[in-house]
Motif scaffolding. Structure first.
Motif: not given
Lengths: 113, 111
Positions: B10, B12, B14-15, B19, B85, B106-110
């Motif tokens: 994983t 995460s 920041q927008e 990355s 994401s 898994r990439l999550t953009i905050i």
């Protein structure tokens, strides 16, 4: 230009049943590969079809079989379904002489109860 | 057997930040690598590829780096957006037929 299409989108079967999944490759593509993707895992290669023949096969039992038609579309058949066959089944197509670059369809979600 | 693996499951970010997703491969005979993006409920989407005779390739907001010495490749996404994401897979190809995939990151953009 339509991409790779698959049908059905979702399917529910019971143990011991048989299932047929269908795939139409991207326009201009002549090679079709099938993959199984379990939840949380990467896709696993099942087999590849070219010129209506199975060209290469991954580590899957003979219960998994396929077919390719003259129009390059393909079917994946699974016999004697097991609970462990529940997965997303992905079809990928590639251009003539460029089977390394594969484009995927949306998949068929198979649930075996 | 040979496999393609990922360092981090994983990530995460920041927008707006950049990355980097990493991938290790073990088959020194692999000559072609692809990065795929998979959104929930969809099939893998081709992002960018690289052949073993290259060490860097750039696309739109994405760059793939290949280090054959340590059998490592990475995917850099610049100025990440919420639509980035997804789960990202690296895949290797040898023999020009099947692809071998890793588990995925898994990439999550905050926001």
């Amino acid at each position: 230009d339509a991409g790779v299409t698959q049908s059905p989108t979702h399917l529910i079967k019971t143990r011991g049943q048989q299932v047929t999944l269908r795939c139409s490759p991207k326009s201009g593509h002549d090679t079709v590969s099938w993959y199984q993707q379990a939840l949380g895992q990467g896709p696993q290669f099942i087999f590849q079809y070219y010129e209506e023949e199975e060209r290469q096969r991954g580590n899957f039992p003979d219960r998994f079989s396929g077919h390719q038609f003259p129009n390059y579309s393909s079917e994946l058949n699974v016999n004697a379904l097991l609970l462990g066959d529940s997965a997303l089944y992905l079809c990928a197509s590639s251009q003539p002489l460029r089977t390394d670059t594969q484009y995927f369809g949306p998949g068929t979600r198979l649930t075996v109860l | 057997g040979e496999s393609v693996g990922l360092h981090l499951p994983t990530l995460s970010v920041q927008e707006g930040d950049n990355s980097i997703i990493n991938c290790a491969y073990s088959n020194s005979a692999s000559d072609y690598f692809i990065w795929y993006k998979q959104e929930s409920g969809k099939g893998p989407q081709f992002i960018i590829d690289i052949r073993s005779n290259m060490d860097k390739r750039q696309g739109q907001r994405v760059t793939v780096l290949l280090n054959k010495t340590v059998k490592h490749l990475s995917l850099q996404i610049a100025a990440t957006q919420p639509g980035d994401s997804a789960v990202y897979f690296c895949a290797e190809n040898w023999g020009n037929e099947k692809l071998t995939f890793g588990t995925g990151t898994r990439l999550t953009i905050i926001p």
